[in-house]
Motif scaffolding. Structure first.
Motif, PDB file in Angstrom:
ATOM      1  N   ILE A  26       0.859  -1.245  -0.125  1.00  0.00           N
ATOM      2  CA  ILE A  26       0.036   0.194   0.113  1.00  0.00           C
ATOM      3  C   ILE A  26       0.879   1.070   0.005  1.00  0.00           C
ATOM      4  CG2 ILE A  26      -1.749   1.174   1.284  1.00  0.00           C
ATOM      5  CD1 ILE A  26      -2.809  -1.365   2.560  1.00  0.00           C
ATOM      6  N   ILE A  27       0.662   2.277  -0.844  1.00  0.00           N
ATOM      7  CA  ILE A  27       1.470   3.449  -1.026  1.00  0.00           C
ATOM      8  C   ILE A  27       0.347   4.673  -0.431  1.00  0.00           C
ATOM      9  CG2 ILE A  27       2.776   4.994  -2.236  1.00  0.00           C
ATOM     10  CD1 ILE A  27       3.460   2.953  -4.096  1.00  0.00           C
ATOM     11  N   LEU A  28       0.766   5.314   0.550  1.00  0.00           N
ATOM     12  CA  LEU A  28      -0.042   6.445   1.156  1.00  0.00           C
ATOM     13  C   LEU A  28       0.382   7.622   0.659  1.00  0.00           C
ATOM     14  CD1 LEU A  28      -0.543   5.152   4.723  1.00  0.00           C
ATOM     15  CD2 LEU A  28      -2.136   4.890   2.735  1.00  0.00           C
ATOM     16  N   GLY A  29      -0.278   8.529   0.146  1.00  0.00           N
ATOM     17  CA  GLY A  29      -0.080   9.811  -0.304  1.00  0.00           C
ATOM     18  C   GLY A  29      -0.041  10.881   0.458  1.00  0.00           C
ATOM     19  N   THR A  30      -0.057  12.183   0.008  1.00  0.00           N
ATOM     20  CA  THR A  30       0.017  13.252   1.024  1.00  0.00           C
ATOM     21  C   THR A  30      -1.230  13.325   1.759  1.00  0.00           C
ATOM     22  OG1 THR A  30       1.128  14.671  -0.902  1.00  0.00           O
ATOM     23  CG2 THR A  30       0.285  15.768   0.709  1.00  0.00           C
ATOM     24  N   GLY A  31      -0.942  13.512   3.056  1.00  0.00           N
ATOM     25  CA  GLY A  31      -2.143  13.973   4.039  1.00  0.00           C
ATOM     26  C   GLY A  31      -2.815  12.508   4.302  1.00  0.00           C
ATOM     27  N   LEU A  32      -2.451  11.211   3.849  1.00  0.00           N
ATOM     28  CA  LEU A  32      -3.272  10.365   4.091  1.00  0.00           C
ATOM     29  C   LEU A  32      -2.398   9.226   5.114  1.00  0.00           C
ATOM     30  CD1 LEU A  32      -4.076   9.607   0.156  1.00  0.00           C
ATOM     31  CD2 LEU A  32      -5.636  10.468   2.259  1.00  0.00           C
ATOM     32  N   GLY A  33      -1.310   9.722   5.665  1.00  0.00           N
ATOM     33  CA  GLY A  33      -0.533   8.665   6.318  1.00  0.00           C
ATOM     34  C   GLY A  33      -1.330   8.239   7.908  1.00  0.00           C
ATOM     35  N   ASN A  34      -2.353   8.472   8.046  1.00  0.00           N
ATOM     36  CA  ASN A  34      -3.033   8.086   9.241  1.00  0.00           C
ATOM     37  C   ASN A  34      -3.516   6.708   9.218  1.00  0.00           C
ATOM     38  OD1 ASN A  34      -2.305  10.323  10.917  1.00  0.00           O
ATOM     39  ND2 ASN A  34      -4.497  11.448  10.535  1.00  0.00           N
ATOM     40  N   LEU A  35      -3.813   6.171   7.813  1.00  0.00           N
ATOM     41  CA  LEU A  35      -4.176   4.708   7.629  1.00  0.00           C
ATOM     42  C   LEU A  35      -3.385   3.978   8.350  1.00  0.00           C
ATOM     43  CD1 LEU A  35      -5.194   4.865   4.124  1.00  0.00           C
ATOM     44  CD2 LEU A  35      -6.591   5.180   5.773  1.00  0.00           C
ATOM     45  N   THR A  36      -2.107   4.069   8.719  1.00  0.00           N
ATOM     46  CA  THR A  36      -1.291   3.051   9.222  1.00  0.00           C
ATOM     47  C   THR A  36      -1.655   2.803  10.641  1.00  0.00           C
ATOM     48  OG1 THR A  36       0.583   4.873   9.368  1.00  0.00           O
ATOM     49  CG2 THR A  36       0.852   3.151   7.573  1.00  0.00           C
ATOM     50  N   ASP A  37      -2.257   3.741  11.278  1.00  0.00           N
ATOM     51  CA  ASP A  37      -2.783   3.476  12.700  1.00  0.00           C
ATOM     52  C   ASP A  37      -3.650   2.253  12.814  1.00  0.00           C
ATOM     53  OD1 ASP A  37      -1.655   6.027  13.176  1.00  0.00           O
ATOM     54  OD2 ASP A  37      -3.745   7.264  13.517  1.00  0.00           O
ATOM     55  N   LYS A  38      -4.441   1.950  11.769  1.00  0.00           N
ATOM     56  CA  LYS A  38      -5.122   0.809  11.886  1.00  0.00           C
ATOM     57  C   LYS A  38      -4.467  -0.526  11.860  1.00  0.00           C
ATOM     58  CE  LYS A  38      -8.734   3.734  11.143  1.00  0.00           C
ATOM     59  NZ  LYS A  38      -9.230   4.477  11.928  1.00  0.00           N
ATOM     60  N   ILE A  39      -3.221  -0.483  11.399  1.00  0.00           N
ATOM     61  CA  ILE A  39      -2.374  -1.781  11.134  1.00  0.00           C
ATOM     62  C   ILE A  39      -1.884  -2.288  12.452  1.00  0.00           C
ATOM     63  CG2 ILE A  39      -0.279  -2.696  10.144  1.00  0.00           C
ATOM     64  CD1 ILE A  39      -0.672  -0.455   7.941  1.00  0.00           C
ATOM     65  N   VAL A  40      -2.303  -3.559  12.761  1.00  0.00           N
ATOM     66  CA  VAL A  40      -1.873  -4.165  14.043  1.00  0.00           C
ATOM     67  C   VAL A  40      -0.380  -5.093  13.884  1.00  0.00           C
ATOM     68  CG1 VAL A  40      -4.090  -4.204  14.906  1.00  0.00           C
ATOM     69  CG2 VAL A  40      -3.339  -6.092  13.602  1.00  0.00           C
ATOM     70  N   ASP A  41       0.195  -5.520  15.155  1.00  0.00           N
ATOM     71  CA  ASP A  41       1.259  -5.972  15.231  1.00  0.00           C
ATOM     72  C   ASP A  41       2.362  -5.454  13.954  1.00  0.00           C
ATOM     73  OD1 ASP A  41       0.169  -7.764  16.733  1.00  0.00           O
ATOM     74  OD2 ASP A  41      -0.469  -9.249  15.268  1.00  0.00           O
ATOM     75  N   GLU A  42       2.558  -4.201  13.926  1.00  0.00           N
ATOM     76  CA  GLU A  42       3.247  -3.630  13.192  1.00  0.00           C
ATOM     77  C   GLU A  42       4.818  -3.303  13.274  1.00  0.00           C
ATOM     78  OE1 GLU A  42       1.364  -1.737  14.995  1.00  0.00           O
ATOM     79  OE2 GLU A  42       2.266   0.473  14.861  1.00  0.00           O
ATOM     80  N   ILE A  43       5.475  -3.399  12.521  1.00  0.00           N
ATOM     81  CA  ILE A  43       6.784  -2.926  12.422  1.00  0.00           C
ATOM     82  C   ILE A  43       7.065  -1.878  11.548  1.00  0.00           C
ATOM     83  CG2 ILE A  43       9.170  -3.511  12.094  1.00  0.00           C
ATOM     84  CD1 ILE A  43       8.584  -6.100  13.057  1.00  0.00           C
ATOM     85  N   ARG A  44       7.761  -0.692  12.233  1.00  0.00           N
ATOM     86  CA  ARG A  44       7.985   0.483  11.346  1.00  0.00           C
ATOM     87  C   ARG A  44       9.559   0.611  11.234  1.00  0.00           C
ATOM     88  NH1 ARG A  44       3.707   4.435  11.723  1.00  0.00           N
ATOM     89  NH2 ARG A  44       5.565   6.066  11.862  1.00  0.00           N
ATOM     90  N   ILE A  45       9.731   0.771   9.877  1.00  0.00           N
ATOM     91  CA  ILE A  45      11.263   1.056   9.550  1.00  0.00           C
ATOM     92  C   ILE A  45      11.292   2.381   8.978  1.00  0.00           C
ATOM     93  CG2 ILE A  45      13.251  -0.035   8.654  1.00  0.00           C
ATOM     94  CD1 ILE A  45      11.601  -2.976   8.391  1.00  0.00           C
ATOM     95  N   PRO A  46      12.095   3.297   9.627  1.00  0.00           N
ATOM     96  CA  PRO A  46      12.415   4.429   8.675  1.00  0.00           C
ATOM     97  C   PRO A  46      13.280   4.140   7.518  1.00  0.00           C
ATOM     98  CG  PRO A  46      13.198   4.396  11.076  1.00  0.00           C
ATOM     99  CD  PRO A  46      12.632   3.267  10.762  1.00  0.00           C
ATOM    100  N   TYR A  47      12.685   4.977   6.550  1.00  0.00           N
ATOM    101  CA  TYR A  47      13.444   4.615   5.006  1.00  0.00           C
ATOM    102  C   TYR A  47      15.136   4.985   5.204  1.00  0.00           C
ATOM    103  CZ  TYR A  47       9.003   5.140   2.835  1.00  0.00           C
ATOM    104  OH  TYR A  47       7.658   5.200   2.338  1.00  0.00           O
TER     105      TYR A  47
END
Ligand code: HPA
Length: 272
Positions: A26-47
């Protein structure tokens, strides 16, 4: 290092941090980043930790790859994308798409902010993209050809997967979400369009204009991903009464569409 090796190296790094094989990107665009709040068991890796990845400089693009579970599927999400106008090559802009594919994704959902050209569109409505016009003046596949990345001359007649378009449309109707179908024209930006350019793009048959998406879709087609693109109309540009576009309005109107967008994304993941 060849592009293919850059892809493999990034995918191996990400694969070593996460459990399970991603099924969808999934690619999220400008102003649409909050969708990742709904993801569970997530790992976030800075680019900036991912070998080969470039870091976006745009306000509203935080720049993380988020891998986790959404609607029963393992997803790999770009929270913040790279744009051509930032000065990156289109090979750099589209590297994450190749990496998603290499990680195992077969489905790609792209969300982006776009300016409406169709006078029937209203801000914060969603346009399901049925086709595109590449007016960026460049192509991500230009340059050395490598069969490991896909064909030299990929076909784009079905770049926007028809079954996914139908499914997204059905989900929108069921959820009483207003949507449009239309053609996205990709421009390089970062300046916005003049009234004359706006008139021309509309006359070409485009319904919305944006500064992203087209390169990612071209690479996704070469990689054999099934792709769905949903553009959020953040402003409507009418050539005979052009009004200044505020980036704050673009961000705010994108955010207003987030719940609708999220419900379609979730439905698509559940039903594929
Ligand atoms: N033009 C180009 N890109 C955009 C616009 C626009 O009006 N709105 C959001 N992205």
């Amino acid at each position: 290092m060849e592009l293919y090796d850059v892809v493999v190296r990034a995918a191996e790094f990400i694969g070593s941090q996460v459990k399970g094989k991603p099924e969808a990107g999934i690619i999220l665009g400008t102003g649409l980043g909050n969708l990742t709040d709904k993801i569970v068991d997530e790992i976030r890796i800075p680019y900036d930790l991912i070998p080969g990845f470039r870091v976006s400089t745009v306000q509203g693009h935080t720049g993380h790859l988020v891998v986790g579970s959404l609607a029963g599927k393992i997803v790999v999400v770009m929270e913040g994308r790279l744009h051509y106008y930032e000065g990156f090559s289109l090979a750099e802009v589209t590297l994450p798409v190749r990496v998603m594919r290499h990680l195992g994704a077969e489905l790609l959902i792209i969300n982006s902010a776009a300016g409406g050209l169709n006078p029937l569109f209203r801000p914060s409505e969603i346009m399901i993209v049925t086709d595109h016009i590449n007016f960026q003046g460049d192509n991500p596949l230009r340059g050395v050809s490598d069969e490991r990345l896909g064909q030299r001359f990929p076909d784009l007649s079905q770049a926007y997967d028809r079954d996914l378009i139908k499914l997204a449309g059905k989900l929108a109707v069921e959820g009483k979400i207003p949507i449009h179908y239309g053609i996205y024209v990709g421009v390089s930006g970062p300046s916005l369009e003049t009234p004359a350019e706006t008139r021309m793009l509309r006359q070409w048959g485009a319904d919305a204009v944006g500064m992203s998406t087209v390169p990612e879709v071209i690479v996704a087609a070469q990689e054999g991903l099934r792709t769905l693109v949903m553009a959020v109309i953040t402003n409507v540009n009418l050539p005979d009464c052009m009004a200044p576009i505020s980036i704050q309005d673009v961000m705010d109107n994108a955010s207003k569409a987030e719940n609708n967008l999220f419900s379609i994304v979730q439905g698509v993941l559940t039903n594929t």
